[in-house]
Design a protein around this motif. Sequence first.
Motif, PDB file in Angstrom:
ATOM      1  N   ALA A 128     -90.783  -8.461 -24.208  1.00 20.77           N
ATOM      2  CA  ALA A 128     -91.811  -8.506 -25.241  1.00 20.77           C
ATOM      3  C   ALA A 128     -91.607  -9.770 -26.074  1.00 20.77           C
ATOM      4  O   ALA A 128     -90.695  -9.850 -26.887  1.00 20.77           O
ATOM      5  N   ASP A 129     -92.460 -10.764 -25.830  1.00 15.09           N
ATOM      6  CA  ASP A 129     -92.405 -12.048 -26.536  1.00 15.09           C
ATOM      7  C   ASP A 129     -90.966 -12.569 -26.625  1.00 15.09           C
ATOM      8  O   ASP A 129     -90.433 -12.782 -27.707  1.00 15.09           O
ATOM      9  N   PRO A 130     -90.324 -12.777 -25.477  1.00 20.90           N
ATOM     10  CA  PRO A 130     -88.904 -13.126 -25.471  1.00 20.90           C
ATOM     11  C   PRO A 130     -88.626 -14.521 -26.023  1.00 20.90           C
ATOM     12  O   PRO A 130     -89.389 -15.466 -25.806  1.00 20.90           O
ATOM     13  N   TRP A 131     -87.540 -14.631 -26.734  1.00 26.64           N
ATOM     14  CA  TRP A 131     -87.026 -15.913 -27.227  1.00 26.64           C
ATOM     15  C   TRP A 131     -86.092 -16.507 -26.171  1.00 26.64           C
ATOM     16  O   TRP A 131     -85.509 -15.795 -25.370  1.00 26.64           O
ATOM     17  N   GLY A 132     -85.955 -17.827 -26.180  1.00 25.58           N
ATOM     18  CA  GLY A 132     -84.891 -18.464 -25.415  1.00 25.58           C
ATOM     19  C   GLY A 132     -85.174 -18.773 -23.966  1.00 25.58           C
ATOM     20  O   GLY A 132     -84.242 -18.963 -23.194  1.00 25.58           O
ATOM     21  N   PHE A 133     -86.441 -18.851 -23.565  1.00 24.75           N
ATOM     22  CA  PHE A 133     -86.740 -19.143 -22.166  1.00 24.75           C
ATOM     23  C   PHE A 133     -86.890 -20.638 -21.880  1.00 24.75           C
ATOM     24  O   PHE A 133     -86.267 -21.149 -20.962  1.00 24.75           O
ATOM     25  N   PRO A 134     -87.711 -21.391 -22.618  1.00 20.31           N
ATOM     26  CA  PRO A 134     -87.908 -22.796 -22.250  1.00 20.31           C
ATOM     27  C   PRO A 134     -86.808 -23.713 -22.773  1.00 20.31           C
ATOM     28  O   PRO A 134     -86.084 -23.376 -23.720  1.00 20.31           O
ATOM     29  N   GLU A 135     -86.699 -24.871 -22.145  1.00 18.34           N
ATOM     30  CA  GLU A 135     -85.848 -25.931 -22.660  1.00 18.34           C
ATOM     31  C   GLU A 135     -86.433 -26.446 -23.975  1.00 18.34           C
ATOM     32  O   GLU A 135     -87.653 -26.450 -24.169  1.00 18.34           O
ATOM     33  N   ARG A 136     -85.563 -26.907 -24.852  1.00 16.03           N
ATOM     34  CA  ARG A 136     -86.064 -27.572 -26.052  1.00 16.03           C
ATOM     35  C   ARG A 136     -86.683 -28.901 -25.649  1.00 16.03           C
ATOM     36  O   ARG A 136     -86.051 -29.702 -24.954  1.00 16.03           O
ATOM     37  N   PRO A 137     -87.930 -29.159 -26.039  1.00 12.31           N
ATOM     38  CA  PRO A 137     -88.575 -30.404 -25.613  1.00 12.31           C
ATOM     39  C   PRO A 137     -87.910 -31.626 -26.238  1.00 12.31           C
ATOM     40  O   PRO A 137     -87.453 -31.587 -27.382  1.00 12.31           O
ATOM     41  N   ARG A 138     -87.831 -32.695 -25.454  1.00  7.37           N
ATOM     42  CA  ARG A 138     -87.284 -33.940 -25.996  1.00  7.37           C
ATOM     43  C   ARG A 138     -88.198 -34.511 -27.064  1.00  7.37           C
ATOM     44  O   ARG A 138     -87.743 -35.064 -28.055  1.00  7.37           O
ATOM     45  N   ASP A 139     -89.485 -34.390 -26.840  1.00  5.94           N
ATOM     46  CA  ASP A 139     -90.469 -34.834 -27.817  1.00  5.94           C
ATOM     47  C   ASP A 139     -91.014 -33.610 -28.529  1.00  5.94           C
ATOM     48  O   ASP A 139     -91.742 -32.806 -27.948  1.00  5.94           O
ATOM     49  N   ILE A 140     -90.641 -33.448 -29.798  1.00  6.03           N
ATOM     50  CA  ILE A 140     -91.072 -32.268 -30.541  1.00  6.03           C
ATOM     51  C   ILE A 140     -92.228 -32.590 -31.482  1.00  6.03           C
ATOM     52  O   ILE A 140     -92.497 -31.843 -32.417  1.00  6.03           O
ATOM     53  N   SER A 141     -92.905 -33.689 -31.221  1.00  2.22           N
ATOM     54  CA  SER A 141     -94.003 -34.091 -32.094  1.00  2.22           C
ATOM     55  C   SER A 141     -95.143 -33.079 -32.082  1.00  2.22           C
ATOM     56  O   SER A 141     -95.895 -32.963 -33.058  1.00  2.22           O
ATOM     57  N   GLN A 142     -95.281 -32.340 -30.946  1.00  4.55           N
ATOM     58  CA  GLN A 142     -96.354 -31.350 -30.842  1.00  4.55           C
ATOM     59  C   GLN A 142     -95.932 -29.972 -31.341  1.00  4.55           C
ATOM     60  O   GLN A 142     -96.741 -29.054 -31.395  1.00  4.55           O
ATOM     61  N   VAL A 143     -94.649 -29.843 -31.677  1.00  9.23           N
ATOM     62  CA  VAL A 143     -94.155 -28.567 -32.192  1.00  9.23           C
ATOM     63  C   VAL A 143     -94.658 -28.390 -33.624  1.00  9.23           C
ATOM     64  O   VAL A 143     -94.654 -29.345 -34.411  1.00  9.23           O
ATOM     65  N   PRO A 144     -95.123 -27.182 -34.009  1.00  7.91           N
ATOM     66  CA  PRO A 144     -95.590 -26.961 -35.380  1.00  7.91           C
ATOM     67  C   PRO A 144     -94.564 -27.402 -36.412  1.00  7.91           C
ATOM     68  O   PRO A 144     -93.354 -27.213 -36.234  1.00  7.91           O
ATOM     69  N   LEU A 145     -95.051 -27.997 -37.497  1.00  9.19           N
ATOM     70  CA  LEU A 145     -94.170 -28.571 -38.518  1.00  9.19           C
ATOM     71  C   LEU A 145     -93.221 -27.538 -39.087  1.00  9.19           C
ATOM     72  O   LEU A 145     -92.047 -27.827 -39.326  1.00  9.19           O
TER      73      LEU A 145
END
Length: 372
Positions: free
Chosen positions: A177-194
């Motif tokens: 249920a909406d699991p945390w910790g699956f993707p790699e942390r992106p190298r470019d986090i510019s698109q990640v919400p502030l």
Amino acid sequence: MRELSEKPIESPEKSRWLSPNWLSWNKYSEIMLRTLEKRILQALKTSYRGCYVDIGPVVGPADKIWTLSFNTESTKTPLVLIHGLGAGVALWCLNIDALAATRPVYAFDLLGFGRSSRPDFATDALETEKQMVRSIEEWRKEMKLERFILCGHSLGGFVATAYALVYPDAVKHLILADPWGFPERPRDISQVPLWIKTLSYVMQPINPLSSIRLAGPLGPWFINTLRPDISRKYVSTLIDPDVIPQYIYQCNSQYPSGESAFRAMMNGIGWAMHPMERRIHLLNSHIPITLLWGSKSWIEHSAEDILKTKRSNSYFDLKVISGGGHHVYADKPEQFNQIVIEACDFIDQESATGRLAILPSDGNHNSELLDT
């Protein structure tokens, strides 16, 4: 509802809820946490048994897991619920009656959280993960459960997956249920919400929920002010909504053992140091996975693509609940319960016939539950 057995608790003299002044105020009360949990669970129609399960020296010298058991007389495959960061067993109160109607259900406070023991976890991410996994395995053996359906939310989804990787024979179906910790942390986090970038930066050197403890006796007010939606999720029950932030505060005003474990495993609050993307392909291909989330969740929803790509020959089903947020089990409990019940029933039916259908990873089997 009745609580049939429980470990003796501290005397009031040792666990005062409120002292005369701020500096001498004792912020955690085992008595208060127990009382709040029982008040929340009074909304249930299903009777339960609460007890401490002694799992031995997994991390500390004598670790114990606080556990609630429901409908244990049923012969169906048990369902085991694992909560997320900062939560506790009582927050499943909107789900238990429906989920336990036809099968055994077990919910426990993860080691380091809620009413379970608070040992000092390792500081290495993988070692901490191994300790979490071992605590669940020791709990399983003490509970004499051979196989079960494992449902984890957020951090609980990450821990459930880690457990299934190590002990695949015990897991009949994995519900994330909406699991945390699956993707790699992106190298470019510019698109990640502030707000996620800001929170990740601020939280790196401290435990994620430390602000709750720093708020002192204003902790419940702080929780309700910061996240008023949490109380509103439980308005439909007979529970006083003010009890929810008080319960969450008491769960997190203790020694931050589980939080420290989470901080050791995280790479910024939105990502894991060792994400499942790197190893989900190692999961036994016979373990089916149901993935569900709320359409308004802040969690990055790349787990779908990861599971389709890395486990293309295994059963996978995606359910998206329209209007649900990260806490989808409380945002849309009826839809959540329906999905989990259907997933459990399906796997029992498939097991009874000796076959398990393989769903192709082309997206054709994804479905969305719309609000009614």
